[in-house]
Scaffold this active site. Structure first.
Site, PDB file in Angstrom:
ATOM      1  N   ARG A  25      37.058  35.746  -6.765  1.00  0.00           N
ATOM      2  CA  ARG A  25      37.054  34.548  -7.606  1.00  0.00           C
ATOM      3  C   ARG A  25      35.829  33.722  -7.234  1.00  0.00           C
ATOM      4  O   ARG A  25      35.817  33.026  -6.225  1.00  0.00           O
ATOM      5  CB  ARG A  25      38.339  33.759  -7.359  1.00  0.00           C
ATOM      6  N   SER A  94      47.049  34.456 -16.231  1.00  0.00           N
ATOM      7  CA  SER A  94      47.652  33.264 -15.651  1.00  0.00           C
ATOM      8  C   SER A  94      48.516  32.557 -16.693  1.00  0.00           C
ATOM      9  O   SER A  94      48.056  32.317 -17.812  1.00  0.00           O
ATOM     10  CB  SER A  94      46.567  32.297 -15.163  1.00  0.00           C
ATOM     11  N   LYS A 123      42.778  25.564  -7.614  1.00  0.00           N
ATOM     12  CA  LYS A 123      42.890  25.802  -9.055  1.00  0.00           C
ATOM     13  C   LYS A 123      43.068  24.468  -9.773  1.00  0.00           C
ATOM     14  O   LYS A 123      44.134  24.178 -10.338  1.00  0.00           O
ATOM     15  CB  LYS A 123      44.067  26.733  -9.366  1.00  0.00           C
TER      16      LYS A 123
END
Length: 199
Positions: A25, A94, A123
């Site tokens: 990520r 997600s 996040k």
């Protein structure tokens, strides 16, 4: 870089500690740099017979020969991603509610990342602190694997498993620790022991 540890080295340490999946990520990396890192991590994943997932970037995932890609609600739609990726690549999505979960599965998602279960700084774009009930409700609605995400650590990962998550995704619970390998191993052992106790 994760402190003084590169993404590649961190991935190696996690695989050595027993992690089944590592996700790359890199929100701010350029495509060329991300692809270089992704190829190196995929090679390590292959050595350990483990899975490697690229976050957001389907192009990088395909070019790196990654096992899968993980998409957010604002990324390429699952149906379009599947056309490019083919049937063999894992596609995760997600979600933070039942409606999103059901749609993702109908569109062809192989697994779901549910969260953020607890508040998290990693996040900021995700719905924060949706709680354990969200895992339970989504578990009743879909039959694909569920990975809990967001604010998870050794104090709450088993709670997520107990309400229906098949796995957990952690960042700071491993990456912010002095010994990445030991932190990953501790979480893995916790989950394995919990599963053994239920048999």
């Amino acid at each position: 870089m994760l402190g003084e540890t590169s993404e590649v080295e961190a991935a190696r340490l996690c695989y050595e500690a027993g992690a089944d999946v590592v996700q790359l990520r890199l929100k701010d990396a350029d495509g060329g740099e991300m692809l270089r890192i992704a190829k190196e991590i995929q090679a390590i994943a292959n050595e350990h017979s483990k899975f490697f997932i690229v976050n957001d970037r389907l192009d990088v995932a395909i070019l790196a020969g990654a096992d899968g890609v993980h998409l957010g609600q604002s990324d390429i739609p699952v149906k379009e991603a599947r056309r490019l990726a083919g049937e063999d690549m894992l596609i995760g999505v997600s979600v933070d509610n039942v409606e999103e979960a059901v749609k993702a599965v109908e569109d062809g998602a192989d697994y779901l990342g549910v969260g953020a279960i607890f508040n998290t700084s990693t996040k900021p774009d995700a719905e924060q602190g949706i709680g354990l009930d969200a895992i339970y409700e989504i578990r009743q609605a879909v039959d694909v694997p569920i990975v809990a995400i967001g604010g998870l650590n050794k104090g709450n990962i088993l709670d997520c498993i107990h309400v229906g998550a098949d796995g957990v995704a952690v960042v700071s619970a491993i990456m912010a620790q002095k010994d990445i390998r030991a932190a990953a191993h501790e979480l893995k052992v916790m989950i394995l022991n919990d599963r053994r106790n239920k048999q």
